[in-house]
Design an enzyme around this catalytic site. Sequence first.
Site, PDB file in Angstrom:
ATOM      1  N   TYR A  52       1.001  -1.401   0.132  1.00 48.02           N
ATOM      2  CA  TYR A  52       0.020   0.136  -0.014  1.00 48.02           C
ATOM      3  C   TYR A  52       0.830   1.304  -0.139  1.00 48.02           C
ATOM      4  O   TYR A  52       0.656   2.045  -0.881  1.00 48.02           O
ATOM      5  CB  TYR A  52      -0.890  -0.092   1.258  1.00 48.02           C
ATOM      6  CG  TYR A  52      -2.049   0.996   1.477  1.00 48.02           C
ATOM      7  CD1 TYR A  52      -2.950   1.213   0.935  1.00 48.02           C
ATOM      8  CD2 TYR A  52      -1.427   2.244   2.494  1.00 48.02           C
ATOM      9  CE1 TYR A  52      -3.967   2.309   1.046  1.00 48.02           C
ATOM     10  CE2 TYR A  52      -2.528   3.070   2.555  1.00 48.02           C
ATOM     11  CZ  TYR A  52      -3.848   3.082   1.972  1.00 48.02           C
ATOM     12  OH  TYR A  52      -4.818   4.028   1.985  1.00 48.02           O
ATOM     13  N   LYS A  84       0.960   4.221  -2.851  1.00 48.44           N
ATOM     14  CA  LYS A  84       0.666   5.575  -2.245  1.00 48.44           C
ATOM     15  C   LYS A  84       1.717   6.349  -2.599  1.00 48.44           C
ATOM     16  O   LYS A  84       1.536   7.687  -2.457  1.00 48.44           O
ATOM     17  CB  LYS A  84       0.116   5.461  -0.965  1.00 48.44           C
ATOM     18  CG  LYS A  84      -1.386   4.757  -0.840  1.00 48.44           C
ATOM     19  CD  LYS A  84      -2.404   5.464  -1.545  1.00 48.44           C
ATOM     20  CE  LYS A  84      -3.699   5.098  -1.054  1.00 48.44           C
ATOM     21  NZ  LYS A  84      -4.777   5.854  -1.770  1.00 48.44           N
TER      22      LYS A  84
HETATM   23  N1  NAD Z   1      -9.746   5.692   5.660  1.00 50.06           N
HETATM   24  C1  NAD Z   1      -8.695   6.298   5.873  1.00 50.06           C
HETATM   25  O1  NAD Z   1      -7.913   6.547   6.845  1.00 50.06           O
HETATM   26  C2  NAD Z   1      -7.533   6.529   4.575  1.00 50.06           C
HETATM   27  C3  NAD Z   1      -6.268   7.138   4.858  1.00 50.06           C
HETATM   28  C4  NAD Z   1      -5.538   7.513   3.764  1.00 50.06           C
HETATM   29  C5  NAD Z   1      -5.937   7.148   2.454  1.00 50.06           C
HETATM   30  N2  NAD Z   1      -7.207   6.683   2.328  1.00 50.06           N
HETATM   31  C6  NAD Z   1      -7.693   6.417   0.964  1.00 50.06           C
HETATM   32  O2  NAD Z   1      -8.814   7.028   0.842  1.00 50.06           O
HETATM   33  C7  NAD Z   1      -9.473   6.220  -0.183  1.00 50.06           C
HETATM   34  C8  NAD Z   1     -10.795   6.036  -0.059  1.00 50.06           C
HETATM   35  O3  NAD Z   1     -10.782   5.258   1.237  1.00 50.06           O
HETATM   36  P1  NAD Z   1     -11.944   4.914   2.392  1.00 50.06           P
HETATM   37  O4  NAD Z   1     -11.411   5.193   3.616  1.00 50.06           O
HETATM   38  O5  NAD Z   1     -13.089   5.859   1.805  1.00 50.06           O
HETATM   39  O6  NAD Z   1     -12.315   3.383   2.027  1.00 50.06           O
HETATM   40  P2  NAD Z   1     -14.044   2.886   1.964  1.00 50.06           P
HETATM   41  O7  NAD Z   1     -13.622   1.273   1.855  1.00 50.06           O
HETATM   42  O8  NAD Z   1     -14.946   3.326   2.834  1.00 50.06           O
HETATM   43  O9  NAD Z   1     -14.215   3.061   0.398  1.00 50.06           O
HETATM   44  C9  NAD Z   1     -13.679   2.728  -0.728  1.00 50.06           C
HETATM   45  C10 NAD Z   1     -14.476   2.417  -1.741  1.00 50.06           C
HETATM   46  O10 NAD Z   1     -13.893   2.074  -2.919  1.00 50.06           O
HETATM   47  C11 NAD Z   1     -14.412   0.902  -3.553  1.00 50.06           C
HETATM   48  N3  NAD Z   1     -13.405   0.201  -4.493  1.00 50.06           N
HETATM   49  C12 NAD Z   1     -12.405  -0.661  -3.704  1.00 50.06           C
HETATM   50  N4  NAD Z   1     -11.645  -1.321  -4.846  1.00 50.06           N
HETATM   51  C13 NAD Z   1     -12.311  -0.491  -5.874  1.00 50.06           C
HETATM   52  C14 NAD Z   1     -11.987  -1.084  -7.470  1.00 50.06           C
HETATM   53  N5  NAD Z   1     -10.999  -1.987  -7.522  1.00 50.06           N
HETATM   54  N6  NAD Z   1     -12.904  -0.526  -8.205  1.00 50.06           N
HETATM   55  C15 NAD Z   1     -13.985   0.380  -8.055  1.00 50.06           C
HETATM   56  N7  NAD Z   1     -14.172   0.356  -6.623  1.00 50.06           N
HETATM   57  C16 NAD Z   1     -13.213  -0.106  -5.488  1.00 50.06           C
HETATM   58  C17 NAD Z   1     -15.201   0.154  -2.394  1.00 50.06           C
HETATM   59  O11 NAD Z   1     -16.025  -0.823  -2.950  1.00 50.06           O
HETATM   60  C18 NAD Z   1     -15.464   1.297  -1.519  1.00 50.06           C
HETATM   61  O12 NAD Z   1     -16.859   1.554  -1.705  1.00 50.06           O
HETATM   62  C19 NAD Z   1      -8.728   5.132  -0.617  1.00 50.06           C
HETATM   63  O13 NAD Z   1      -7.866   5.429  -1.675  1.00 50.06           O
HETATM   64  C20 NAD Z   1      -7.780   5.100   0.831  1.00 50.06           C
HETATM   65  O14 NAD Z   1      -6.520   4.391   0.479  1.00 50.06           O
HETATM   66  C21 NAD Z   1      -8.194   6.358   3.227  1.00 50.06           C
END
Ligand code: NAD
Length: 230
Positions: free
Chosen positions: A166, A170
Amino acid sequence: MTLKLDGKVALITGSGRGIGRSIALKLASEGARIVVNDLDAEPAEETVQAIRAASGQAVACVGSVSAPDFAERFIGTAVSEYKGLDIVVNNAGYTWDNVVQKMTDEQRYAMIDVYLTAPFRILRAAQPVIRALSKAEGEAGQRVVRKVVNISSVAGLFGNAGQANYSTAKAGIVGMTQTLAKEWGRMNVTVNCVAFGFIQTRLTASTADAATATSRAARSRWASTPGCSR
Ligand SMILES: NC(=O)c1ccc[n+]([C@@H]2O[C@H](COP(=O)([O-])OP(=O)(O)OC[C@H]3O[C@@H](n4cnc5c(N)ncnc54)[C@H](O)[C@@H]3O)[C@@H](O)[C@H]2O)c1
């Protein structure tokens, strides 16, 4: 009343849940027409309905961003439905953690696919559309600014134990963002990256499914990462 994003077309991957869904609702509330994507049809449709219920416009483009034909389909949906392309948010993804000695190639490449190859393909497919729109606008004496936002993470900036896959992806998206910012300035496109700290979503929830979420331990590691904002 004129809204800030009236007439704009915004595409957001992974907007069926979590951060992507919130971005979709916010941009729609500012007047943008949204192309919602998610791997799962039900949450994608739910976001579309929530936007429409608030008098916004949205359409779903369901499927995995990692599918080789996805990018063309995604960009094609914006063009065929809304005849435009103004904002792209590369947000979709999940985590599949393990310490490096136990991490498989499949696990490693899954993160590269979803967080690096997919945004690369989406932006590659978007370029000819943006170039044509920008050229026509220039000829008409207009200057329209477009936006790309790629979602990174503090794990990509500082590392996070258990996330060699990851954090590599990233970090990689930061490099691609900086390159496209240089390539696309001439088309009036700003290309930025947002590197979140811990945000409570399904991705960070504790679950038995190791392929979809980080653990509570990861949460505390993340929270103690230097520069991490909660
Ligand atoms: N939540 C955190 O703390 C956090 C921190 C840093 C970065 N992020 C990043 O934020 C972004 C969103 O994460 P989140 O926390 O909202 O997660 P989440 O799981 O709530 O939402 C992510 C969504 O992406 C969809 N998804 C996953 N794989 C997919 C694919 N191959 N094609 C299409 N859709 C897909 C999932 O079905 C889900 O609905 C990600 O890139 C994650 O790495 C999150």
